[in-house]
Design an enzyme around this catalytic site. Structure first.
Site, PDB file in Angstrom:
ATOM      1  N   ASN A   1      21.694  41.318  64.364  1.00  0.00           N
ATOM      2  CA  ASN A   1      22.797  41.440  64.960  1.00  0.00           C
ATOM      3  C   ASN A   1      24.292  40.505  63.685  1.00  0.00           C
ATOM      4  OD1 ASN A   1      24.094  41.962  67.652  1.00  0.00           O
ATOM      5  ND2 ASN A   1      24.900  40.035  67.999  1.00  0.00           N
TER       6      ASN A   1
ATOM      7  N   HIS B   1      19.823  48.977  82.528  1.00  0.00           N
ATOM      8  CA  HIS B   1      21.070  49.045  83.577  1.00  0.00           C
ATOM      9  C   HIS B   1      21.400  50.832  84.198  1.00  0.00           C
ATOM     10  CE1 HIS B   1      23.549  45.314  81.518  1.00  0.00           C
ATOM     11  NE2 HIS B   1      22.223  45.777  82.164  1.00  0.00           N
TER      12      HIS B   1
END
Ligand SMILES: [Zn+2]
Length: 259
Positions: A224, A129
């Protein structure tokens, strides 16, 4: 948990081409605010969010006004950039850099725009990004650091004559083609994917683990805080649940014991 950390170390050591995917989870441990959490940038400032949604259109219609907005960030969105500049990598970032130095991780593909992987010493990084530290020419795709470019006349221009935008990918802006190509190549060539701090729900980034999974024998490991759609869909082989800043250094420790 101990077993899973050892398992990950073994899998990494047996891999020929391991890559890492990282997301916001690894950066929040460096104090970088998220966008949609309870105290997130967008949650607390709807006006900033509305502006952000229009930013790419503004670039297309009036690049000068766009740059004035970029250079004059105020309010909550400004807070994000202030926090980013102050932020330092955490043990999770350093662990991935260490795995690259050891020749195990070949590439880090990150959704984060904060530049912390580079600060931590990773070298082969795909910033999916974009990066807060760079500008990008929309004609030829060249990236520049801010200190390489004059901002006296807006919009700044590339050596090729093309107009430059902020490298950060805005809402509704397509992912730059070179990034799509490079990361697609990595995902289709890796034999192990270590996914850290991301639930991989935002496309097209979310397609990368799914693309890798199409080939039999590819190992997909998640680190995670919570299970993710990748866990539930059985895309990942296993999840090591917890903070990336705590788990990744332990994985590196186990890898080193076995070298
Ligand atoms: Zn150019």
């Amino acid at each position: 948990m101990e077993n899973l950390i050892e398992r990950a170390a073994n899998d990494l050591l047996h891999s020929k081409y391991a890559i890492a995917l990282t997301g916001a989870g690894i950066s929040t441990e460096s104090g970088i605010p998220d966008f949609r959490g309870p105290k997130g940038i967008w949650t607390t400032d709807k006006e900033a969010e509305a502006k952000a949604y229009k930013r790419y259109e503004l670039f297309l219609s009036d690049p000068k006004a766009y740059w004035e907005e970029i250079l004059g960030f105020k309010g909550t969105y400004g807070r994000f950039y202030t926090e980013i500049r102050k932020a330092e990598p955490n043990p999770g970032h350093y662990a991935l850099a260490e795995l690259e130095r050891l020749g195990i991780i070949k590439c880090v593909i990150t959704q984060n725009i904060d530049g912390l992987h580079k600060k931590a010493g990773s070298e082969n990084i795909i910033e999916y990004h974009g990066s807060v530290n760079k500008l990008r020419c929309v004609s030829c795709g060249s990236r520049y650091e801010f200190d390489e470019v004059s901002l006296e006349n807006l919009p700044p221009r590339c050596k090729c004559g093309g107009i430059m935008k902020y490298d950060v990918v805005h809402f509704k802006e397509p992912i730059p083609l070179d990034v799509v190509e490079k990361s697609g190549k990595e995902a289709s060539e890796c034999d192990l994917m270590l996914i850290c701090g991301t639930s991989a729900v935002v496309y097209p980034f979310a397609g990368l683990p799914r693309m890798a999974k199409l080939r039999p024998g590819v190992k997909i490991i998640e680190v995670n805080a919570e299970p993710t759609p990748l866990t539930y869909e059985g895309i990942s082989d296993y999840l090591i649940q917890g903070k990336t800043g705590e788990i990744l250094p332990r994985v590196v420790e186990e890898v080193k014991k076995r070298l």
